[in-house]
Design an enzyme around this catalytic site. Structure first.
Site, short mmCIF file in Angstrom:
data_model
loop_
_atom_site.label_atom_id
_atom_site.label_comp_id
_atom_site.label_asym_id
_atom_site.label_seq_id
_atom_site.Cartn_x
_atom_site.Cartn_y
_atom_site.Cartn_z
N ALA A 57 27.79 38.37 43.98
CA ALA A 57 27.25 37.39 44.93
C ALA A 57 27.32 35.99 44.33
CB ALA A 57 25.81 37.74 45.29
N ASP A 60 30.96 34.93 44.29
CA ASP A 60 31.40 34.54 45.62
C ASP A 60 30.85 33.16 45.97
OD1 ASP A 60 32.82 36.83 45.96
OD2 ASP A 60 31.22 37.89 47.03
N LEU A 106 41.51 39.16 49.48
CA LEU A 106 40.99 38.97 50.84
C LEU A 106 40.04 37.78 50.86
CD1 LEU A 106 40.11 42.66 51.75
CD2 LEU A 106 41.87 41.27 52.84
N GLU A 139 37.34 49.02 58.15
CA GLU A 139 37.27 50.11 57.17
C GLU A 139 36.42 49.64 55.99
OE1 GLU A 139 41.25 50.38 55.06
OE2 GLU A 139 41.61 48.77 56.48
N LYS A 141 35.18 48.46 52.43
CA LYS A 141 35.81 47.78 51.31
C LYS A 141 35.36 48.52 50.05
CE LYS A 141 36.63 43.24 49.35
NZ LYS A 141 36.29 43.45 47.96
N LYS A 313 41.14 44.13 59.84
CA LYS A 313 42.56 43.78 59.82
C LYS A 313 43.11 43.77 61.23
CE LYS A 313 43.07 46.11 55.37
NZ LYS A 313 43.45 47.33 54.65
N LYS A 337 31.38 40.87 53.66
CA LYS A 337 30.64 41.43 52.53
C LYS A 337 29.20 41.78 52.92
CE LYS A 337 32.35 41.14 48.64
NZ LYS A 337 32.85 40.16 47.73
N CYS A 445 18.64 24.79 16.75
CA CYS A 445 18.82 23.87 15.62
C CYS A 445 17.75 22.78 15.58
CB CYS A 445 20.20 23.22 15.67
SG CYS A 445 20.39 22.01 16.99
#
Ligand code: IVH
Length: 715
Positions: A57, A60, A106, A139, A141, A313, A337, A445
């Site tokens: 995430a 993206d 994609l 479909e 992923k 698609k 997604k 440091c």
């Protein structure tokens, strides 16, 4: 289950401080540089090392913001931008395979509107009305890694990973060990490249990790990493022991068409003996796609393997061909997604990590909690503003709620490592919880840590005296995209630094002379391994210019920017001379530097500053005196009858839309202009061409019709 998230990178881009529309050009340039660097670092960690450092995430979000800024400031966009790339550099060890047909990635959609936008874009490109029939497939992923399987006369002859999309790794022997991959196909075209996803089921992943743990071997963070690590084993016998699976969902080269539609083509793949995903559906528009999305999302938890979204698609393969591809993604498909996964837990402590550029990154140490099947105990907190509940402009985030040690916090991830803390539940705040005070000195440091104007990050000012910065810089120097010294990993760098053997890059090249004997005595080392290391170091005394520039680790100069600079200056001598004589904000050298497409004022300032800082400059000079820097070899242009030509389309095109024609011409190396001028080489005029055709005639520019154009470019 595995515990993940040992370290956190700075991922401030996921929480942009300023809306894209409010950015001025300088800010945009700086942010493009920073985002590019972050995306590239994440790409390297993910693809090359199979060890992701930020969540999907977050990744993206970074890439999306980068694309948005680039869309608003196209003049700042580098041709090498990660938004133009599919994957990442290749791991060494496998032979390279050039894909006959590129393996694309994609584009992503996160919101429902983006799905309708996609449908609208497709229709517009094809010149289809709102009500014209247009069918899609939906479909799952699959969250694994893509593989291309080449069959010739029905025999599996080659299997290749995606790599950077153009060139992948030859993993044929490994792929042959996967049960779902047939070695022979009957009735298939003479040449057929079947593409799909290699993945590991949840059950197999659990068993593999148990086995690994018992054997004292490394465990994997998630099934996808396990699949990637298993497929990319140099010894196929190890792959054979790993329970990998494969779903076919597409194809590359094919000597004859498989079918007329995506759906039927998938059916053919199933007939050949491939597993294809049973949830694949035909949908007649955005509403049906959304339905399919919801159905698949509901089934997600019970599928037994990871999916991270739904792919849509265009079903008609003729339309797919017309729609074609952008640089890295098809116009005919999109990945919708799933939202990230969430859980609540206790924030035990906040630790500060110091990075290569001195950035102080706060890391949340959490009471372990399971988020989407992975035990999470660390998360990034971005920067001090984020902890305080505001963005860099002082505007509230999380309704202004700050984050305190002891708080009940929401952890957010999307199937991957390094989650983030997204929210806090004030009703569960312990009474004695104190606001977190971000350190003003470096925890490593003790140097002062300051925040420059406009920088969201507080940085240690210790430079090379800060051990954390020095070590991170050295690690960066030897990393894959930089000097890539085989056998010299992060752990060795830390150990050699602690011993005082190396404190700056040049020391690596004198390691053999100065500490060779001591190294040979060191536990775990001997004559042979030391000799191998010195040979690997010697091999890198010759280094391409872009790698050297990147390796210097100058702030804002990522891998792409380093290539831009190398391409522009060509040689180290020219680059070094220009950086030495450049003055910030003035003169010809500054102008030339900032005129490079993709180099903004922020990056230029950082470069010039580095070359004018005495200690840093001396360290660069010492390094370069030991090297032979290869100048840039320029790539030849695309070969096509229209490459390098400037073309204007005018009038109505009948076989394709204007956008389609433009995309084809550009893919063939031509430049497409909107108006005719003396510089125009060719005008393609359809019926109704008016003033542009007249202008072409007047200037004597060659003019052809659509038919002749198609003949010229080969149909
Ligand atoms: S189609 C030209 N279909 O997702 C289109 N990809 O983010 C190529 N993936 O590289 C991809 N499931 O590794 C497609 N059903 C599916 C997929 C799928 C998983 C992966 C694939 C691709 C990546 C893009």
């Amino acid at each position: 289950m595995s515990s993940v998230g040992k370290s956190a990178g700075s991922v401030s881009g996921a929480f942009p401080d300023v809306a894209v529309k409010d950015l001025d050009e300088d800010q945009a340039g700086a942010e493009i540089a920073r985002l590019t660097e972050e995306v590239e670092a994440a790409d390297r960690a993910y693809h090359t090392l199979d060890a992701p450092e930020i969540s999907d995430a977050e990744y993206d979000a970074l890439k999306r913001r980068l694309a948005e800024i680039e869309a608003r400031f196209p003049q700042l966009k580098s041709p090498e931008s990660p938004t133009e790339k599919v994957g990442a550099p290749l791991a060494e060890g496998f032979a390279k395979v050039r894909h006959e047909v590129r393996m694309f990635s994609l584009a992503n959609a996160f919101e429902t509107e983006e799905l309708t936008d996609f449908d609208e874009r497709v229709r517009k490109y094809l010149n289809l009305g709102k009500d014209a029939a247009l069918t899609y497939t939906a479909e799952p992923k699959i969250d694994g890694l893509s593989l291309s399987l080449r069959y010739e006369r029905g025999r599996l002859v080659q299997a290749a990973t995606r790599g950077d999309g153009e060139t992948g790794e030859n993993v044929t022997e490994n792929a042959r060990t996967i049960g779902d991959i047939p070695h022979h196909l009957s009735g298939a075209p003479d040449v057929l490249e079947v593409r799909g996803e290699v993945y590991m089921s949840h059950a197999d992943f659990g068993r593999l990790n148990e086995r690994q743990e018992k054997a004292g071997e490394k465990t994997f963070a998630n099934p996808r990493n396990a699949a990637a690590g298993s497929l990319r084993q140099l010894d196929p016998r190890i792959t054979a022991e790993r329970p990998l699976r494969f779903f076919a969902y597409g194809w590359g080269a094919a000597s004859e068409p498989l079918a007329e539609t995506q759906f039927d083509a998938i059916g053919r793949l199933a007939e050949f003996g491939f597993s294809t995903n049973p949830l694949t559906r035909l949908c007649d528009g955005p509403d049906a796609l959304l339905d399919a999305y919801r159905t698949i999302e509901q089934k997600r938890a019970t599928l037994g393997y990871d999916i991270d979204g739904v792919v849509y698609k265009v079903n008609d393969l003729g339309l797919q061909r017309r729609l074609g591809f952008r640089t890295a993604t098809p116009r005919w498909a999109i990945a919708h997604k799933f939202p990230a996964e969430l859980a609540w837990t206790r924030l035990e402590a906040i630790d500060i990590q110091v990075g290569r550029t001195g950035a102080l990154s706060p890391v949340a140490r959490l009471s372990p909690v399971t988020v989407g099947g992975v035990v999470v105990s660390n998360a990034t907190l971005h920067n001090e503003d984020y902890i305080a509940g505001r963005d860099a402009k002082g505007n509230p985030i999380r309704d202004g709620k700050d984050i305190r040690v002891g708080d009940w916090v929401q952890v957010y991830r999307a199937g991957d490592v390094i989650p983030k803390v997204a929210d806090v539940d004030l009703s569960k705040r312990p009474e004695d919880a104190e606001p977190y005070e971000f350190p003003k000195t470096c925890p490593e440091c003790g140097s002062e840590a300051i925040r420059e104007d406009g920088d969201a990050v507080r940085r240690c000012t210790g430079g090379m005296i800060c051990p954390a910065q020095a070590v991170e810089k050295l690690k960066h120097f030897v990393s894959r995209a930089a000097f890539d010294i085989e056998g010299l990993g992060g752990k060795h760098v830390e150990a050699f630094y602690e011993k005082g053997w190396i404190s700056e890059p040049a020391d690596i090249f004198t390691l053999g002379d100065n500490h060779g004997d001591e190294l040979r005595q060191l536990e775990g080392w001997g004559e042979k391994s030391a000799a191998n290391l010195f040979a690997a170091i010697d091999m890198r005394r010759r280094i391409p210019l872009n790698r050297l520039i990147f390796a210097l680790g100058i702030r804002h100069v990522g891998e792409s920017s380093a290539s831009l600079l190398a391409n522009d200056y060509g040689t180290w001598e020219a680059f070094e001379a220009a950086m030495t004589s450049a003055r910030i904000g003035e003169g010809d050298d500054w102008k030339r530097l900032t005129n490079i497409n993709g180099v903004g004022d922020v990056m230029a300032t950082s470069l010039v500053t580095a070359f004018h800082q005495e200690a840093e400059r001396a360290s660069i000079d010492r390094l370069v005196s030991m090297l032979e820097v290869e100048p840039v070899v320029r790539r030849g242009p695309v070969e096509s009858p229209v490459a390098g030509k400037t073309i204007v389309f005018t009038g109505t095109l009948e076989k394709m839309t204007r956008a389609e024609a433009k995309a084809r011409a550009e893919a063939l190396g031509a430049k497409v202009a909107g108006s005719v001028s003396a510089r125009t080489d060719l005008v393609v005029a359809g019926p109704g061409a008016g003033s542009k055709a007249k202008e072409a005639e007047r200037l004597g520019v060659e003019m052809i019709d659509e038919e002749a154009w198609l003949a010229l470019i080969g149909g």
